[in-house]
Design a protein around this motif. Sequence first.
Motif, short mmCIF file in Angstrom:
data_model
loop_
_atom_site.label_atom_id
_atom_site.label_comp_id
_atom_site.label_asym_id
_atom_site.label_seq_id
_atom_site.Cartn_x
_atom_site.Cartn_y
_atom_site.Cartn_z
N ALA A 103 -9.27 -15.92 -40.42
CA ALA A 103 -8.02 -16.68 -40.33
C ALA A 103 -7.82 -17.17 -38.91
O ALA A 103 -8.19 -16.51 -37.94
N GLY A 104 -7.23 -18.35 -38.78
CA GLY A 104 -6.96 -18.92 -37.47
C GLY A 104 -7.07 -20.42 -37.50
O GLY A 104 -7.70 -21.01 -38.39
N ASN A 105 -6.48 -21.07 -36.49
CA ASN A 105 -6.50 -22.53 -36.43
C ASN A 105 -7.92 -23.09 -36.36
O ASN A 105 -8.19 -24.19 -36.85
N TYR A 106 -8.85 -22.33 -35.76
CA TYR A 106 -10.23 -22.80 -35.63
C TYR A 106 -10.84 -23.16 -36.98
O TYR A 106 -11.72 -24.02 -37.08
N SER A 107 -10.39 -22.47 -38.06
CA SER A 107 -10.98 -22.72 -39.38
C SER A 107 -10.69 -24.12 -39.88
O SER A 107 -11.37 -24.62 -40.78
N GLY A 108 -9.68 -24.78 -39.31
CA GLY A 108 -9.34 -26.14 -39.75
C GLY A 108 -10.48 -27.11 -39.54
O GLY A 108 -10.68 -28.03 -40.34
N TRP A 109 -11.26 -26.93 -38.47
CA TRP A 109 -12.41 -27.83 -38.25
C TRP A 109 -13.48 -27.60 -39.31
O TRP A 109 -14.08 -28.54 -39.81
N LEU A 110 -13.71 -26.36 -39.65
CA LEU A 110 -14.69 -26.04 -40.69
C LEU A 110 -14.25 -26.63 -42.03
O LEU A 110 -15.03 -27.28 -42.72
N HIS A 111 -13.01 -26.42 -42.40
CA HIS A 111 -12.51 -26.89 -43.69
C HIS A 111 -12.50 -28.42 -43.77
O HIS A 111 -12.73 -29.00 -44.83
N ARG A 112 -12.21 -29.06 -42.65
CA ARG A 112 -12.07 -30.51 -42.67
C ARG A 112 -13.41 -31.24 -42.64
O ARG A 112 -13.58 -32.26 -43.34
N TYR A 113 -14.38 -30.73 -41.89
CA TYR A 113 -15.57 -31.52 -41.62
C TYR A 113 -16.84 -31.07 -42.35
O TYR A 113 -17.79 -31.85 -42.44
N VAL A 114 -16.90 -29.86 -42.85
CA VAL A 114 -18.08 -29.43 -43.61
C VAL A 114 -17.91 -29.89 -45.05
O VAL A 114 -16.85 -29.72 -45.66
#
Length: 583
Positions: A404-415
């Motif tokens: 959990a954390g804001n960093y996961s937003g890049w993974l969810h958005r771009y992969v």
Amino acid sequence: MTDPTTHLASQTPAANARPAGHLLVEALIEQGIDTAFGVPGESYLAVLDGFHEHRDRIRFVACRQEGGASFMAEAQGKLSGLPGVCFVTRGPGATNASIGLHTAFQDSTPMVLFVGQVASDQRDREAFQEVDYRQMFGPGTLGMAKWVGEVHDADRLPEYVSRAFHTALQGRPGPVVLVLPEDMLTRPTAAAVLPRARPAQCVPHPQQLAELGQLLEQARRPLVIAGGSGWTADAARSLEVFAQAWQLPVACGFRFQDTFDNRHPLYAGDVGIGINPLLAQRVRDADLVIALGVRLGEMTTGGYTLLEPPRPQQRLVHIHAGAEELGRVYAADLLLQATMGAAAGALARLVPARAVAWGDWTAAAHADYLANLEAPAVSPLDMAVVMKTVQRLAPADTIYTNGAGNYSGWLHRYVRYPGLQHAGRTQLAPTSGAMGYGLPAAVGAALLYPHRTVVNVAGDGDFLMNGQELATAAGYGANRGTGRLVSLVVDNATYGTIRMHQEREFPGRVSGSDLCNPDFAALARAYGWRAACVDRTQAFEHAFAQALEPGAPMLIHLRLDADVSTSRTSLAAIRAAARAAGR
């Protein structure tokens, strides 16, 4: 502590008798389990001896903390569809493991947690580390387990194990707790194991399918939201056939992005934290939402705003395996209780009588998704480019994990996940929002599937909650197969999600969210991993290419400016907006 030899010597066992702890391991093998995770404890020594007895057929992976062990078991359940198995000792062992149990409950993951218990003759005295697990994990719709059982008779152990596995698999899958008094485990028994549990298939009624067809015929702006557990490659393939026949835009529920092929022209994006604003509006504008397998929880509904309870403005069809989930929050227009394999198969046979009228709506949904993959450049380290580089270089069936954390937003958005029908499960992430999940989930996945590459993306606060499981990966040879294990640690020296909320509610008043971090690369090397440190976009590709080469697992320490808050905004922008609003 009870001496196992005392118990064994005091009885006259039958010719084929063995300690109940050995019988338990035999029962796990019969259930198709070849790996169990845990932290060894004196309360289940007889089971550990059973693992030794059957070491050629099943292995016990000794982890460094019960939270990590339970996350590994939960990841196994997600990946395999069989209940993940975790063993912990009484008291502190069980409390540490509860985070993985809660994650399995909210994620609807089949799992069985075995807990060693004090001896029967010491119960109810608050003996050393004694806990009443029925009270602690109390089954229920808002509990941590579907069922909590305690075995007092060694001869009935197969019955309890069979019930545990059936309960974990049936309806809405989930975790079960089985409590094992240590004296029971040492008693000899000649009981036979029971056959493997197999989940029953629940098929939608033909009349309900006809009603769904009518709702689709009447729609002009339909949308499918798919996700949840219980999916197979065949079910995902059937969903694609259904969506193709009706030209339906398909979105995936929060952290179930691998349910539908993200590269398909019908894919509309993921509905969860950090949702594309255009997709959020599309959910609101839809006149028919088909929720297939998802629970329609807080994250997938945008805090219950995209679909307003109890009666949404959109027509709603909710298809779910658990009867208790249907109608819990939303009074849908049509409720279908069905397992995902049966539901998707039935939907694939449902075909429109004439050409659909919403082609432009569907095409626009996919166009919005593709546009959301673009982002302005960020310097000096661009996380969007990092994620796209990972996807470009890693094998197509790579498993991605995160906590959990804001960093996961890049993974969810771009992969872009290839879909279950093409690569199996490729996303392991906690819908419960549990920090510390990603690394142990990655280790568990790498040990289970040594031929597949596993990439963990973790925040700095997230990583250190279970960073000790680097030792488990090294000790059990997580990189011995053809796959590779890589951990990316995004270090912005703050609990980023909390800092974001602080700036939004109390701009400029930072308290308790700053972090003092170690040198993550040096830490990884101390555990026997390879490591690199990257603070510029241009340096990442070389480091990740090294990680995919043969050798020990590799950690890449990504140093990110704290102001780069999410994939959409910065702390400075959040602070300015809050002050402009008078906060």
